[in-house]
Motif scaffolding. Structure first.
Motif, PDB file in Angstrom:
ATOM      1  N   GLU A  38       0.602  -1.032   0.002  1.00  0.00           N
ATOM      2  CA  GLU A  38       0.691   0.095   0.269  1.00  0.00           C
ATOM      3  C   GLU A  38       0.736   1.110  -0.005  1.00  0.00           C
ATOM      4  N   TYR A  39       1.883   1.632   0.743  1.00  0.00           N
ATOM      5  CA  TYR A  39       3.217   2.012   0.394  1.00  0.00           C
ATOM      6  C   TYR A  39       3.198   2.412  -0.524  1.00  0.00           C
ATOM      7  N   ASP A  40       3.719   1.429  -1.602  1.00  0.00           N
ATOM      8  CA  ASP A  40       4.989   1.746  -2.351  1.00  0.00           C
ATOM      9  C   ASP A  40       3.286   1.849  -3.429  1.00  0.00           C
ATOM     10  N   ARG A  41       2.333   1.282  -3.885  1.00  0.00           N
ATOM     11  CA  ARG A  41       0.873   2.011  -3.905  1.00  0.00           C
ATOM     12  C   ARG A  41       1.154   3.256  -4.111  1.00  0.00           C
ATOM     13  N   ARG A  42       0.346   3.598  -2.906  1.00  0.00           N
ATOM     14  CA  ARG A  42      -1.011   5.397  -3.138  1.00  0.00           C
ATOM     15  C   ARG A  42       0.075   6.285  -2.435  1.00  0.00           C
ATOM     16  N   TYR A  43       1.262   5.737  -1.600  1.00  0.00           N
ATOM     17  CA  TYR A  43       1.470   7.049  -0.867  1.00  0.00           C
ATOM     18  C   TYR A  43       3.442   6.851  -0.834  1.00  0.00           C
ATOM     19  N   ARG A  44       3.788   6.066  -1.809  1.00  0.00           N
ATOM     20  CA  ARG A  44       5.588   6.406  -1.661  1.00  0.00           C
ATOM     21  C   ARG A  44       6.001   7.888  -1.766  1.00  0.00           C
ATOM     22  N   ALA A  45       6.513   7.960  -0.948  1.00  0.00           N
ATOM     23  CA  ALA A  45       6.904   9.808  -0.697  1.00  0.00           C
ATOM     24  C   ALA A  45       8.357   9.561   0.478  1.00  0.00           C
ATOM     25  N   ASN A  46       9.140  10.269   0.405  1.00  0.00           N
ATOM     26  CA  ASN A  46      10.564  10.784   1.608  1.00  0.00           C
ATOM     27  C   ASN A  46       9.454  10.561   2.971  1.00  0.00           C
ATOM     28  N   VAL A  47      10.375  10.668   3.947  1.00  0.00           N
ATOM     29  CA  VAL A  47       9.515  11.400   5.595  1.00  0.00           C
ATOM     30  C   VAL A  47      10.747  12.774   6.126  1.00  0.00           C
ATOM     31  N   GLY A  48      10.155  13.533   6.563  1.00  0.00           N
ATOM     32  CA  GLY A  48      10.090  14.004   6.578  1.00  0.00           C
ATOM     33  C   GLY A  48      11.149  15.445   6.156  1.00  0.00           C
ATOM     34  N   ARG A  49      10.567  14.953   5.194  1.00  0.00           N
ATOM     35  CA  ARG A  49      11.508  15.984   3.982  1.00  0.00           C
ATOM     36  C   ARG A  49      10.487  16.707   3.052  1.00  0.00           C
ATOM     37  N   GLY A  50      10.269  18.361   3.088  1.00  0.00           N
ATOM     38  CA  GLY A  50       9.460  18.639   2.197  1.00  0.00           C
ATOM     39  C   GLY A  50       8.095  18.445   3.114  1.00  0.00           C
ATOM     40  N   VAL A  51       6.694  19.055   2.117  1.00  0.00           N
ATOM     41  CA  VAL A  51       5.192  19.892   2.963  1.00  0.00           C
ATOM     42  C   VAL A  51       4.054  19.299   1.647  1.00  0.00           C
ATOM     43  N   HIS A  52       4.619  18.204   0.928  1.00  0.00           N
ATOM     44  CA  HIS A  52       3.330  18.100   0.073  1.00  0.00           C
ATOM     45  C   HIS A  52       2.390  17.042   0.267  1.00  0.00           C
ATOM     46  N   ARG A  53       1.667  16.341   0.139  1.00  0.00           N
ATOM     47  CA  ARG A  53       0.637  15.767   0.778  1.00  0.00           C
ATOM     48  C   ARG A  53       1.490  14.392   1.228  1.00  0.00           C
ATOM     49  N   LEU A  54       1.859  14.030  -0.105  1.00  0.00           N
ATOM     50  CA  LEU A  54       2.663  12.555   0.192  1.00  0.00           C
ATOM     51  C   LEU A  54       3.353  12.513   1.084  1.00  0.00           C
ATOM     52  N   THR A  55       4.012  13.368   1.189  1.00  0.00           N
ATOM     53  CA  THR A  55       5.560  12.971   1.959  1.00  0.00           C
ATOM     54  C   THR A  55       4.878  13.460   3.379  1.00  0.00           C
ATOM     55  N   ARG A  56       3.735  14.080   3.709  1.00  0.00           N
ATOM     56  CA  ARG A  56       2.999  14.563   4.659  1.00  0.00           C
ATOM     57  C   ARG A  56       2.160  12.857   5.534  1.00  0.00           C
ATOM     58  N   PHE A  57       1.897  12.664   4.588  1.00  0.00           N
ATOM     59  CA  PHE A  57       0.265  11.294   5.249  1.00  0.00           C
ATOM     60  C   PHE A  57       2.188  10.046   5.196  1.00  0.00           C
ATOM     61  N   ALA A  58       2.454   9.932   4.520  1.00  0.00           N
ATOM     62  CA  ALA A  58       3.856   9.210   4.582  1.00  0.00           C
ATOM     63  C   ALA A  58       4.986   8.857   6.224  1.00  0.00           C
ATOM     64  N   SER A  59       4.891  10.037   6.845  1.00  0.00           N
ATOM     65  CA  SER A  59       5.382  11.469   7.702  1.00  0.00           C
ATOM     66  C   SER A  59       4.892  10.365   8.622  1.00  0.00           C
ATOM     67  N   GLN A  60       3.285  10.529   8.764  1.00  0.00           N
ATOM     68  CA  GLN A  60       2.075  10.554   9.864  1.00  0.00           C
ATOM     69  C   GLN A  60       2.333   9.420  10.317  1.00  0.00           C
ATOM     70  N   ARG A  61       2.730   8.548   9.112  1.00  0.00           N
ATOM     71  CA  ARG A  61       2.055   6.529   8.708  1.00  0.00           C
ATOM     72  C   ARG A  61       3.670   6.138   9.237  1.00  0.00           C
ATOM     73  N   PHE A  62       5.304   6.209   8.955  1.00  0.00           N
ATOM     74  CA  PHE A  62       5.978   6.534   9.573  1.00  0.00           C
ATOM     75  C   PHE A  62       6.226   6.220  11.029  1.00  0.00           C
ATOM     76  N   GLU A  63       5.840   7.696  11.486  1.00  0.00           N
ATOM     77  CA  GLU A  63       6.188   7.483  12.952  1.00  0.00           C
ATOM     78  C   GLU A  63       4.804   7.320  14.155  1.00  0.00           C
ATOM     79  N   ASP A  64       3.974   6.980  13.227  1.00  0.00           N
ATOM     80  CA  ASP A  64       2.840   5.838  13.470  1.00  0.00           C
ATOM     81  C   ASP A  64       3.389   4.883  13.924  1.00  0.00           C
TER      82      ASP A  64
END
Length: 394
Positions: A38-64
């Motif tokens: 699901e990460y690779d298909r739907r919100y693949r992005a780096n974490v803690g870098r940038g402000v666009h929606r994908l990186t914000r979502f990935a960062s939240q899932r990472f920290e969760d």
């Protein structure tokens, strides 16, 4: 709530063969595979870098996921760092402490090489390393450890559960001994965290190291839990800094300062889902299930002629790792026959524990069957029947 009896269908490989090598790499349930995909298909992005929606979502899932892993070991009050595996975690401690000539480390000959070699190398820096020996069942006597620990000891580094014999060490008692002398306690939890209820406060450890790939998670994931962020970062680079100038840098707050470079984002998310899966079943239930199977396997192997079983007999003093040898047969030959003739996957050899194998007089190591929540009593009986058939070749 998912139960032990319901889980087997979540592991596709479990239906194709008898997998008893979980101490090396566990199988992965569909839920974890799905979380990574699901990460690779739907919100693949780096974490803690940038402000666009994908990186914000990935960062939240990472920290969760990080928070869930911390909660799984009762480590909310400490620092939970993502690493590549237990080996990387141990090396981060060995490389991150500020050693002085004359400092001492106490460890044991029952250790996996990953919790032995980093300490032996410190001898090149003038650190004294004392290696204490276990009893024939692979268990450490706290009084023996106490005799080795003094006020110059900076660290005691011990496994919680042996990957070679399954022996569960009295690390809590040993930790009290270490702390009485002002030393820290590092626990190699690679084999305990997947199989036992583990709480860092109860253990009393200062560092806990473990791997995701042994607890239903992705390979390339490990955890270093620290009671205090008292280590120097082993790696420097992007993501671990607050500010950088041409003259120097300021590290970021923990845990970021210990996670230079792009982390294994999908791996952390998968590990968080693996922890969730184990929580759904309950670690007490995992422990009970494995203890039942382990007792059945230990008793069955012990009753066979020409078979010698190693490690403590009591299920309370071991995890689901059972090592044995067949008289006159190389462990590799036994493992090969089990695979080819019965579709049973076990490990053979020295299990990255050469000092322990030498201590036990096992020149070629052992055959090791390691059990997990997806194994069954029927599979244990199949292994016993297959080994009995092999003994007729002796």
């Amino acid at each position: 709530m998912r139960g032990i009896k319901d889980c087997r269908a979540d592991f596709p490989l479990a239906g194709d063969l008898v997998y008893m090598d979980s101490a090396s790499v566990s199988l992965c349930p569909e839920q974890v595979i799905g979380a990574v995909a699901e990460y690779d298909r739907r919100y693949r992005a780096n974490v803690g870098r940038g402000v666009h929606r994908l990186t914000r979502f990935a960062s939240q899932r990472f920290e969760d996921a990080r928070a869930r892993v911390a909660g799984f070991i009762g480590g909310q009050a400490g620092v939970t760092v993502l690493t590549a595996n237990t080996t990387a975690s141990v090396n981060m401690v060995a490389g991150g402490m500020r050693w002085r000539s004359g400092d001492r480390v106490v460890t044991s000959s029952a250790e996996h090489h990953s919790n032995l070699l980093p300490w032996l190398r410190l001898r090149e820096r003038g650190v004294e390393v004392e290696v204490v020996a276990p009893d024939p069942d692979g268990l450490l006597d706290p009084t023996v450890v106490a005799a080795a620990v003094d006020d110059r000891t900076r660290l005691v580094a011990l496994t919680h559960a042996s990957n070679a014999l399954g022996s569960v060490q009295p690390v809590r008692e040993i930790g009290r001994i270490a702390h009485e002398h002002g030393a820290r306690l590092l626990v190699d939890g690679a084999q305990s965290v997947p199989h036992l209820p583990v709480d860092v406060e109860r253990l009393g450890c200062d560092y806990l190291c473990f791997s995701g790939h042994k607890m239903l998670g992705p390979t390339g994931t490990g955890i270093l839990w620290m009671r205090e962020p008292d280590l120097d970062p082993l790696f420097l680079g992007g993501g671990m800094i607050e500010t950088v100038t041409s003259d120097g840098y300021t590290p970021a707050a923990p845990p970021a300062r210990y996670e230079a470079g792009t982390p294994h984002v999908a791996g952390m998310i998968g590990l968080g889902r693996a922890v969730g899966y184990l929580e759904e079943i309950g670690m007490d239930e995992v422990r009970r299930h494995e203890a039942h199977l382990t007792g059945r396997l230990f008793a069955g192997l012990s009753g066979l002629d020409h078979v010698t079983v190693f490690g403590p007999e009591s299920p309370e003093k071991r995890i689901g790792v059972v090592s044995f040898v067949v008289d006159g047969m190389h462990p590799h030959d036994v493992a090969h026959i089990l695979d080819e003739a019965a579709g049973i996957m076990v490990r053979s050899g020295e299990h990255c524990c050469m000092p322990l194998m030498r201590h036990l007089g096992l020149a070629h190591g052992t055959v090791r069957a390691s059990l997990y929540l997806y194994n069954t009593a029927e599979e244990v009986d199949l292994l016993l029947a297959a080994v009995e058939e092999i003994t007729r070749m002796v």
